[in-house]
Design a protein around this motif. Structure first.
Motif, PDB file in Angstrom:
ATOM      1  N   MET A   1       0.043   1.185  10.995  1.00  0.00           N
ATOM      2  CA  MET A   1      -0.084   2.827  10.820  1.00  0.00           C
ATOM      3  C   MET A   1      -1.297   3.110   9.690  1.00  0.00           C
ATOM      4  O   MET A   1      -1.017   2.426   8.717  1.00  0.00           O
ATOM      5  N   LYS A   2      -1.980   3.899   9.891  1.00  0.00           N
ATOM      6  CA  LYS A   2      -2.980   4.389   8.999  1.00  0.00           C
ATOM      7  C   LYS A   2      -2.348   4.990   7.764  1.00  0.00           C
ATOM      8  O   LYS A   2      -1.353   5.706   7.774  1.00  0.00           O
ATOM      9  N   GLU A  39      13.937  13.084  16.969  1.00  0.00           N
ATOM     10  CA  GLU A  39      14.378  13.524  18.031  1.00  0.00           C
ATOM     11  C   GLU A  39      14.192  14.852  18.064  1.00  0.00           C
ATOM     12  O   GLU A  39      13.904  15.778  18.740  1.00  0.00           O
ATOM     13  N   LYS A  40      14.299  15.640  16.636  1.00  0.00           N
ATOM     14  CA  LYS A  40      14.379  17.017  16.637  1.00  0.00           C
ATOM     15  C   LYS A  40      12.847  17.398  15.934  1.00  0.00           C
ATOM     16  O   LYS A  40      12.793  18.737  15.617  1.00  0.00           O
ATOM     17  N   GLY A  41      11.871  16.773  16.229  1.00  0.00           N
ATOM     18  CA  GLY A  41      10.324  17.043  16.130  1.00  0.00           C
ATOM     19  C   GLY A  41       9.764  16.626  14.768  1.00  0.00           C
ATOM     20  O   GLY A  41       8.870  17.087  14.534  1.00  0.00           O
ATOM     21  N   ALA A  42      10.456  16.058  14.101  1.00  0.00           N
ATOM     22  CA  ALA A  42       9.609  15.533  12.847  1.00  0.00           C
ATOM     23  C   ALA A  42       8.441  14.769  13.021  1.00  0.00           C
ATOM     24  O   ALA A  42       8.328  13.890  13.976  1.00  0.00           O
ATOM     25  N   THR A  43       7.234  15.004  12.585  1.00  0.00           N
ATOM     26  CA  THR A  43       6.065  14.183  12.660  1.00  0.00           C
ATOM     27  C   THR A  43       5.988  13.076  11.550  1.00  0.00           C
ATOM     28  O   THR A  43       5.047  12.111  11.563  1.00  0.00           O
ATOM     29  N   GLY A  44       6.891  13.241  10.597  1.00  0.00           N
ATOM     30  CA  GLY A  44       6.716  12.216   9.466  1.00  0.00           C
ATOM     31  C   GLY A  44       7.900  12.249   8.768  1.00  0.00           C
ATOM     32  O   GLY A  44       8.704  13.258   8.791  1.00  0.00           O
ATOM     33  N   LEU A  45       8.327  11.138   7.752  1.00  0.00           N
ATOM     34  CA  LEU A  45       9.577  11.383   6.859  1.00  0.00           C
ATOM     35  C   LEU A  45       9.012  11.015   5.514  1.00  0.00           C
ATOM     36  O   LEU A  45       7.920  10.350   5.243  1.00  0.00           O
ATOM     37  N   ARG A  68      14.842  -0.126   5.136  1.00  0.00           N
ATOM     38  CA  ARG A  68      15.566   0.401   6.412  1.00  0.00           C
ATOM     39  C   ARG A  68      14.702   1.497   7.119  1.00  0.00           C
ATOM     40  O   ARG A  68      14.740   1.530   8.399  1.00  0.00           O
ATOM     41  N   VAL A  69      14.326   2.589   6.443  1.00  0.00           N
ATOM     42  CA  VAL A  69      13.507   3.611   7.226  1.00  0.00           C
ATOM     43  C   VAL A  69      12.448   3.123   7.910  1.00  0.00           C
ATOM     44  O   VAL A  69      12.091   3.620   8.872  1.00  0.00           O
ATOM     45  N   VAL A  70      11.508   2.510   7.168  1.00  0.00           N
ATOM     46  CA  VAL A  70      10.289   1.997   7.687  1.00  0.00           C
ATOM     47  C   VAL A  70      10.421   1.036   8.975  1.00  0.00           C
ATOM     48  O   VAL A  70       9.759   1.194   9.786  1.00  0.00           O
ATOM     49  N   LEU A  75       7.759   6.744  12.774  1.00  0.00           N
ATOM     50  CA  LEU A  75       7.001   7.886  12.032  1.00  0.00           C
ATOM     51  C   LEU A  75       6.347   7.619  10.579  1.00  0.00           C
ATOM     52  O   LEU A  75       6.724   6.510  10.198  1.00  0.00           O
ATOM     53  N   PRO A  76       5.262   8.055  10.350  1.00  0.00           N
ATOM     54  CA  PRO A  76       4.716   7.878   8.999  1.00  0.00           C
ATOM     55  C   PRO A  76       5.777   8.223   7.982  1.00  0.00           C
ATOM     56  O   PRO A  76       6.408   9.025   8.003  1.00  0.00           O
TER      57      PRO A  76
END
Length: 305
Positions: A1-2, A39-45, A68-70, A75-76
């Motif tokens: 991922m960039k 699922e709710k539309g986030a494009t990143g965290l 754990r998240v990565v 998502l980026p």
């Protein structure tokens, strides 16, 4: 991922950090939460922010959350690495990037008072991070560090790896206007994503922000508002926002907001428990009653939008 860059836009949800009732990290809920945000539309965290209770985590716990998240997310991921010293910032930033984060976020320490001190600090941060892109977190209501539009522009000019402003000044709409006027006149344009629980999102978008970076318990509100704005329909964006406004307002209460947010997220199945790691206290029965009333009204109102 960039890696993160100046073109970032959309909704980078500020993630909570899930805990079990005894205060231990709840890593199973991290998986659940990441899936929910996507699922709710986030494009990143964005993780390990102020509302992610980063200051309550040990170094090992922070690394466990990042990993754990990565691993879970497509998502980026931006990681908050704010710390009193540059060595700690560098260490956590390098760890985060080695795991797969796309960038880091740095808030100013409370001790900074003058414009020169603020610019000097971020020059040091920039040099410390090297090629790692970073987000300048401008949240004076918490940090007590007031960063003018002119100072932001100087940091952006001096620090090529500063690629985003997390705008949480309040009142701060005129700051967005000033920054966009400057970039229109030739200054380097960076991404601006806005916080403050989404309280001013429609206005921020109309002033030139690129989206949201905050942790409201209904991330789909932010995604839908941004989508409507980008489609050229600010009236519909405002209608969507207005439906959620009573809960936005309730969640924005100082000292209570995180507990409210976690209660709603647990109710929605995003996390297993609404535990806020100490200091924190459970919501009163009357507060829960308020929230149930507001949530029920919201669900009815959404059917009409």
């Amino acid at each position: 991922m960039k890696q993160l860059d100046e073109t970032a836009r959309g909704v980078f949800t500020i993630a909570v950090t899930p805990f079990k009732p005894d205060g231990a990290l709840d890593l199973d809920s991290v998986d659940q939460m990441v899936d929910f945000y996507a699922e709710k539309g986030a494009t990143g965290l964005t993780i390990l922010g102020i509302m992610g209770e980063a200051g309550k985590l040990s170094v090992d716990e922070s690394e466990a959350v990042i990993r754990r998240v990565v691993v879970r997310s497509d998502l980026p991921v931006i990681v908050g690495v704010s710390a009193p010293g540059l060595a700690a910032i560098r260490s956590l930033a390098e760890t985060a990037m080695s795991i797969g984060a796309v960038g880091v976020m740095v808030a100013p320490p409370w001790s900074l008072r003058t414009d020169a001190q603020i610019v000097g600090y971020y020059r040091d941060v920039s040099e410390t991070l090297g090629d790692i892109p970073f987000v300048l977190q401008d949240f004076p209501l918490v940090t007590n560090v007031v960063i003018s539009a002119e100072t932001v522009l100087k940091i952006v000019e001096d620090c090529r790896n500063c690629v985003m402003l997390k705008h949480e000044d309040w009142p701060g709409l005129d700051k967005i206007t000033a920054l966009r006027a400057a970039s229109d006149a030739g200054a380097r344009r960076i991404s601006i994503l806005c916080g403050n629980g989404g309280q001013f999102l429609p206005e921020e978008l109309r002033r030139g922000a690129d989206g949201a970076m905050t942790g409201f318990a209904y991330p789909e509100m932010m995604a839908k508002v941004v989508a409507a704005h980008d489609a050229g329909d600010p009236d519909h964006a405002q209608d969507i926002f207005d439906a959620y406004l009573p809960i936005i307002r309730y969640e924005s209460q100082p000292g209570l907001g995180l507990a409210v947010r976690k209660f709603i997220l647990a109710r929605r199945g995003a996390i297993a428990h609404d535990t806020v790691r100490r200091p924190g206290k459970p919501l009163s029965r009357d507060t829960v009653r308020d929230l149930e009333f507001l949530i029920t009204r919201l669900e009815r109102r959404l059917d009409a939008i």
